[in-house]
Design a protein around this motif. Structure first.
Motif, PDB file in Angstrom:
ATOM      1  N   ARG A 151       3.762  -4.416  -8.640  1.00  0.00           N
ATOM      2  CA  ARG A 151       5.161  -4.005  -8.780  1.00  0.00           C
ATOM      3  C   ARG A 151       5.529  -3.797 -10.240  1.00  0.00           C
ATOM      4  O   ARG A 151       5.015  -4.450 -11.149  1.00  0.00           O
ATOM      5  CB  ARG A 151       6.078  -5.063  -8.168  1.00  0.00           C
ATOM      6  N   ASP A 152       6.454  -2.881 -10.445  1.00  0.00           N
ATOM      7  CA  ASP A 152       7.069  -2.705 -11.751  1.00  0.00           C
ATOM      8  C   ASP A 152       8.184  -3.733 -11.909  1.00  0.00           C
ATOM      9  O   ASP A 152       8.624  -4.351 -10.927  1.00  0.00           O
ATOM     10  CB  ASP A 152       7.644  -1.292 -11.886  1.00  0.00           C
ATOM     11  N   ALA A 153       8.659  -3.911 -13.120  1.00  0.00           N
ATOM     12  CA  ALA A 153       9.722  -4.882 -13.371  1.00  0.00           C
ATOM     13  C   ALA A 153      10.946  -4.547 -12.531  1.00  0.00           C
ATOM     14  O   ALA A 153      11.458  -3.421 -12.568  1.00  0.00           O
ATOM     15  CB  ALA A 153      10.085  -4.891 -14.852  1.00  0.00           C
ATOM     16  N   GLY A 154      11.393  -5.524 -11.737  1.00  0.00           N
ATOM     17  CA  GLY A 154      12.582  -5.338 -10.910  1.00  0.00           C
ATOM     18  C   GLY A 154      12.373  -4.485  -9.681  1.00  0.00           C
ATOM     19  O   GLY A 154      13.336  -4.198  -8.960  1.00  0.00           O
ATOM     20  N   GLU A 155      11.156  -4.084  -9.380  1.00  0.00           N
ATOM     21  CA  GLU A 155      10.901  -3.197  -8.250  1.00  0.00           C
ATOM     22  C   GLU A 155      10.997  -3.964  -6.930  1.00  0.00           C
ATOM     23  O   GLU A 155      10.419  -5.041  -6.772  1.00  0.00           O
ATOM     24  CB  GLU A 155       9.514  -2.570  -8.374  1.00  0.00           C
ATOM     25  N   THR A 156      11.734  -3.422  -5.978  1.00  0.00           N
ATOM     26  CA  THR A 156      11.865  -4.047  -4.666  1.00  0.00           C
ATOM     27  C   THR A 156      10.600  -3.822  -3.843  1.00  0.00           C
ATOM     28  O   THR A 156       9.790  -2.928  -4.139  1.00  0.00           O
ATOM     29  CB  THR A 156      13.058  -3.478  -3.899  1.00  0.00           C
ATOM     30  N   PHE A 157      10.470  -4.612  -2.791  1.00  0.00           N
ATOM     31  CA  PHE A 157       9.327  -4.455  -1.903  1.00  0.00           C
ATOM     32  C   PHE A 157       9.349  -3.076  -1.249  1.00  0.00           C
ATOM     33  O   PHE A 157       8.307  -2.426  -1.122  1.00  0.00           O
ATOM     34  CB  PHE A 157       9.342  -5.549  -0.830  1.00  0.00           C
ATOM     35  N   ALA A 158      10.530  -2.614  -0.846  1.00  0.00           N
ATOM     36  CA  ALA A 158      10.629  -1.314  -0.185  1.00  0.00           C
ATOM     37  C   ALA A 158      10.174  -0.189  -1.108  1.00  0.00           C
ATOM     38  O   ALA A 158       9.456   0.732  -0.693  1.00  0.00           O
ATOM     39  CB  ALA A 158      12.065  -1.070   0.283  1.00  0.00           C
ATOM     40  N   THR A 159      10.574  -0.251  -2.376  1.00  0.00           N
ATOM     41  CA  THR A 159      10.176   0.787  -3.330  1.00  0.00           C
ATOM     42  C   THR A 159       8.680   0.730  -3.585  1.00  0.00           C
ATOM     43  O   THR A 159       7.994   1.761  -3.637  1.00  0.00           O
ATOM     44  CB  THR A 159      10.954   0.621  -4.639  1.00  0.00           C
ATOM     45  N   TRP A 160       8.154  -0.493  -3.759  1.00  0.00           N
ATOM     46  CA  TRP A 160       6.708  -0.640  -3.960  1.00  0.00           C
ATOM     47  C   TRP A 160       5.940  -0.116  -2.750  1.00  0.00           C
ATOM     48  O   TRP A 160       4.926   0.573  -2.899  1.00  0.00           O
ATOM     49  CB  TRP A 160       6.351  -2.114  -4.190  1.00  0.00           C
ATOM     50  N   LEU A 161       6.426  -0.447  -1.542  1.00  0.00           N
ATOM     51  CA  LEU A 161       5.729  -0.026  -0.332  1.00  0.00           C
ATOM     52  C   LEU A 161       5.638   1.490  -0.260  1.00  0.00           C
ATOM     53  O   LEU A 161       4.580   2.052   0.073  1.00  0.00           O
ATOM     54  CB  LEU A 161       6.456  -0.576   0.897  1.00  0.00           C
ATOM     55  N   GLU A 162       6.729   2.158  -0.594  1.00  0.00           N
ATOM     56  CA  GLU A 162       6.723   3.619  -0.585  1.00  0.00           C
ATOM     57  C   GLU A 162       5.730   4.158  -1.615  1.00  0.00           C
ATOM     58  O   GLU A 162       4.970   5.094  -1.346  1.00  0.00           O
ATOM     59  CB  GLU A 162       8.134   4.150  -0.862  1.00  0.00           C
ATOM     60  N   ARG A 163       5.720   3.557  -2.800  1.00  0.00           N
ATOM     61  CA  ARG A 163       4.810   3.992  -3.863  1.00  0.00           C
ATOM     62  C   ARG A 163       3.350   3.722  -3.500  1.00  0.00           C
ATOM     63  O   ARG A 163       2.447   4.446  -3.918  1.00  0.00           O
ATOM     64  CB  ARG A 163       5.194   3.272  -5.166  1.00  0.00           C
ATOM     65  N   ALA A 164       3.138   2.670  -2.685  1.00  0.00           N
ATOM     66  CA  ALA A 164       1.781   2.315  -2.281  1.00  0.00           C
ATOM     67  C   ALA A 164       1.269   3.160  -1.128  1.00  0.00           C
ATOM     68  O   ALA A 164       0.121   2.988  -0.692  1.00  0.00           O
ATOM     69  CB  ALA A 164       1.733   0.841  -1.900  1.00  0.00           C
ATOM     70  N   GLY A 165       2.108   4.054  -0.619  1.00  0.00           N
ATOM     71  CA  GLY A 165       1.669   4.931   0.460  1.00  0.00           C
ATOM     72  C   GLY A 165       2.230   4.584   1.818  1.00  0.00           C
ATOM     73  O   GLY A 165       1.857   5.201   2.831  1.00  0.00           O
ATOM     74  N   GLY A 166       3.120   3.582   1.884  1.00  0.00           N
ATOM     75  CA  GLY A 166       3.762   3.229   3.134  1.00  0.00           C
ATOM     76  C   GLY A 166       2.957   2.245   3.954  1.00  0.00           C
ATOM     77  O   GLY A 166       1.878   1.775   3.568  1.00  0.00           O
ATOM     78  N   ALA A 167       3.498   1.919   5.146  1.00  0.00           N
ATOM     79  CA  ALA A 167       2.891   0.897   5.996  1.00  0.00           C
ATOM     80  C   ALA A 167       1.470   1.270   6.415  1.00  0.00           C
ATOM     81  O   ALA A 167       0.585   0.405   6.503  1.00  0.00           O
ATOM     82  CB  ALA A 167       3.761   0.679   7.232  1.00  0.00           C
ATOM     83  N   SER A 168       1.225   2.549   6.674  1.00  0.00           N
ATOM     84  CA  SER A 168      -0.109   2.961   7.130  1.00  0.00           C
ATOM     85  C   SER A 168      -1.156   2.754   6.048  1.00  0.00           C
ATOM     86  O   SER A 168      -2.290   2.343   6.336  1.00  0.00           O
ATOM     87  CB  SER A 168      -0.082   4.421   7.581  1.00  0.00           C
ATOM     88  N   ALA A 169      -0.783   3.018   4.799  1.00  0.00           N
ATOM     89  CA  ALA A 169      -1.736   2.831   3.706  1.00  0.00           C
ATOM     90  C   ALA A 169      -2.041   1.352   3.500  1.00  0.00           C
ATOM     91  O   ALA A 169      -3.206   0.974   3.298  1.00  0.00           O
ATOM     92  CB  ALA A 169      -1.186   3.444   2.415  1.00  0.00           C
ATOM     93  N   VAL A 170      -1.015   0.504   3.547  1.00  0.00           N
ATOM     94  CA  VAL A 170      -1.250  -0.931   3.416  1.00  0.00           C
ATOM     95  C   VAL A 170      -2.080  -1.432   4.585  1.00  0.00           C
ATOM     96  O   VAL A 170      -2.969  -2.283   4.419  1.00  0.00           O
ATOM     97  CB  VAL A 170       0.091  -1.682   3.310  1.00  0.00           C
ATOM     98  N   ALA A 171      -1.830  -0.891   5.777  1.00  0.00           N
ATOM     99  CA  ALA A 171      -2.593  -1.300   6.957  1.00  0.00           C
ATOM    100  C   ALA A 171      -4.089  -1.035   6.769  1.00  0.00           C
ATOM    101  O   ALA A 171      -4.924  -1.847   7.184  1.00  0.00           O
ATOM    102  CB  ALA A 171      -2.076  -0.568   8.188  1.00  0.00           C
ATOM    103  N   ARG A 172      -4.432   0.086   6.155  1.00  0.00           N
ATOM    104  CA  ARG A 172      -5.852   0.400   5.968  1.00  0.00           C
ATOM    105  C   ARG A 172      -6.564  -0.647   5.134  1.00  0.00           C
ATOM    106  O   ARG A 172      -7.741  -0.946   5.355  1.00  0.00           O
ATOM    107  CB  ARG A 172      -6.001   1.787   5.337  1.00  0.00           C
TER     108      ARG A 172
END
Length: 606
Positions: free
Chosen positions: A552-573
């Motif tokens: 995460r970047d400073a102050g970054e929310t989980f939702a913003t990080w999740l989107e930047r990480a590619g979303g739920a499907s990318a984390v699932a992989r």
């Protein structure tokens, strides 16, 4: 009303009808008569079930005369004698502890049906009722637990929630509805009261009146819901003046009563009515009924008595420093404690920085007491009541299954901390990551597939061991089935229980969801990631949180990080390796020793 119960463990209260106020006494006398007729075989099972549920008495998995009793605590506001009474009942009629729900009720299990009249009398003696806590009724009125003590609120919604409770409980129009009906209040768009996924969600708001001056009122949302098919609530109108609020809610209820689906309970909630008629038609009907509701004897227009008596002045200041309502104490500058732990701080300093909220007009502070899984023992109830009396505090139950002490002075914080530490309720981080929310699950619920409470404990332990339990800005919710009593849809990390089949064997599993959120008058339901064995879910949580903290970047929310990480499907992989059943342990659920077996019963009260 006489309060005859005191906390001495040896004392058994003996309620007398002359000590009980109407309408409590009428409820109890009718309960005892109807229940005796049922025992004698004069009332059919299905008829009695409807009556029983309307009175907050809910069958549980163990069957027989074992019942779950749900006690209404409107907007979570509770007094010391009520805490004591719940503790007494938990000790003598239940299993030594009671449970805070996500709707700010209190529940006890294993209460025997033939003892329920005694229990209802004891509850009534301290002003508590189970009336309409279950069934096709207006359920407990929920609201922000910091209302009247929050630095950001536009209005104190406490008297409004009280007025709604008083208006709808035992009200003929709120009884045999097509389905249950839930009302939630929030004092600002932060939406701590979770208005955005209820049949009626009320959020305090500001508008310009006809004279060009700012006025405080409400934005009313309708037809939200979770369950297997979650729906976001929709705005009824741009702004609802304060004097129109209760007529608006009653008009919505009347439309639901008139047009709701009474033939199919699975499509009977308010959200399905909007799907059927469309929001424009629902809106038209509501506003039409509200316009002429003044002709009804039930018309609740104008300012309710509770608001006139207590006022609804906000605790903090408006963003421009202007008080919005002007019939309370003058506002003063406000501060809010940093909602994060400080490395190296003492346990008290950590608790004070994380669990304390400041920001009221009279300079008081609020502090959270942590109740893991929402469970409180008899001894803890008594100690909490003692603390409330000694400190002169008000107490609210929260929708994340904790308690918050309010109306404190700075010098009282040390005393409160010591009292909470003595009973194991002073953990820093109440309402944050270590504070996992779970429904009762297969421990007692007929519909649950898995032991959600066991998973919650395992996740908390795994986070503690990994040093991640105090990471701020994340919430974890668990349900034992898809019906979302644990509100998994709106958590950053959510789970609901499922059955897995592996080589013809049944195994406990969970569907992982990521990215749920409610706030700022918006709601986002979590996206499905992957299915996991129950015993691997804690490992998945640790890996997700470790990755979030590391990337995460400073102050970054989980939702913003999740989107930047590619979303739920990318984390699932990145978690696919955890979807395996390679030990016998994977075929047993938490808190169970034998092989896993699904034992879903008949629904009584979804």
């Amino acid at each position: 009303m006489t309060i005859f119960y005191r906390p001495a463990a040896h004392q058994r209260p003996v309620p007398r009808d002359t000590e009980l106020a109407e309408p409590f006494l009428g409820d109890i006398v009718k309960w005892e008569s109807i229940t005796q007729q049922y025992f004698d075989g004069h009332i059919d099972e299905d008829v009695y079930k409807t009556y029983r549920l309307t009175n907050g008495v809910y069958g549980q998995r163990q069957g027989g005369r074992n019942q779950m009793l749900r006690v209404k605590v409107p907007y979570g506001s509770i007094r010391p004698e009520q805490l004591e009474m719940i503790g007494y009942l938990a000790e003598h009629y239940s299993r030594g502890w009671a449970h805070i729900t996500t709707r700010q009720n209190l529940q006890m299990h294993y209460v025997q049906l033939d003892q329920m009249g005694e229990v209802l009398r004891l509850l009534a003696s301290v002003g508590l009722t189970t009336r309409e806590a279950c069934g096709d009724t207006v359920r407990n009125i929920a609201g922000c637990h910091l209302a009247g003590a929050c630095p950001y609120e536009i209005l104190d919604i406490s008297p409004w929630a009280e007025a709604a409770y008083e208006h709808f409980v035992r009200n003929p129009i709120a009884q045999r509805l097509p389905r249950k009906f839930k009302i939630n209040f929030s004092g600002c768009d932060t939406d701590c009261g979770q208005a955005m996924f209820n049949d009626v969600g009320v959020v305090a708001a500001v508008d310009m009146n006809e004279h060009g001056k700012r006025q405080a009122g409400f934005r009313v949302y309708v037809a939200g819901g979770l369950g297997a098919n979650p729906h976001a609530a929709l705005a009824l109108e741009d702004f609802t003046p304060r004097e129109d609020l209760l007529p608006t809610i009653e008009a919505i209820l009347r439309v639901f009563d008139q047009a709701g689906n009474r033939d199919n309970r699975l499509r009977a909630r308010m959200k399905w009515l909007v799907d059927t008629l469309g929001i424009d038609e629902v809106r038209r009907r509501v506003l039409s009924i509200r316009r002429t509701l003044i002709a009804s004897t039930s018309w609740p227009g104008g300012l309710p008595d509770a608001v006139k008596l207590d006022g609804d002045e906000p605790a903090g200041r408006a963003s421009d420093g202007v008080s919005l309502v002007g019939h309370g104490a003058a506002s003063v500058p406000v501060t809010i404690a940093a909602r994060r732990p400080v490395d190296g701080a003492s346990e008290y300093a950590d608790w004070e920085r994380v669990n304390v909220v400041r920001g009221t007009t009279n300079g008081t502070v609020s502090a959270y007491a942590h109740a893991p899984l929402g469970d409180i023992t008899t001894a803890q109830f008594r100690a909490l009541a003692d603390a409330q009396r000694a400190l002169g505090a008000s107490v609210r139950l929260t929708n994340r299954q904790n308690l918050v002490f309010r109306d404190l002075q700075e010098h009282q914080l040390g005393d409160l901390y010591r009292r909470l530490a003595e009973i194991g309720m002073a953990s820093a981080g109440a309402e944050l990551l270590r504070d996992v929310v779970a429904c009762p699950g297969a421990d007692t619920c007929n519909l649950a597939v898995t032991q959600s409470r066991g998973l919650a404990e395992a996740i908390t332990d795994a986070l503690e061991e990994a040093g991640l339990a105090e990471v701020p800005g994340l919430r974890i919710n668990i349900s034992g089935c898809m019906n979302s009593c644990g509100q998994h849809h709106v958590a950053d990390i959510g789970f609901f229980g499922i059955e897995r089949r592996v080589e013809a064997k049944s195994a406990p599993g969970y569907q992982l969801l990521l990215g749920g959120h409610v706030g700022q008058e918006q709601i986002k339901f979590g996206s499905r990631a992957l299915r996991l064995p129950a015993k691997n879910a804690p490992h998945a949580v640790v890996r997700i949180v470790e990755r979030y903290v590391g990337e995460r970047d400073a102050g970054e929310t989980f939702a913003t990080w999740l989107e930047r990480a590619g979303g739920a499907s990318a984390v699932a992989r990145s978690l696919r390796d955890l979807d395996r059943f390679d030990t016998e342990e994977h075929f047993a659920d938490y808190n169970e020793t034998g092989p896993f077996a699904v034992a879903v019963g008949e629904s009584e009260c979804l």
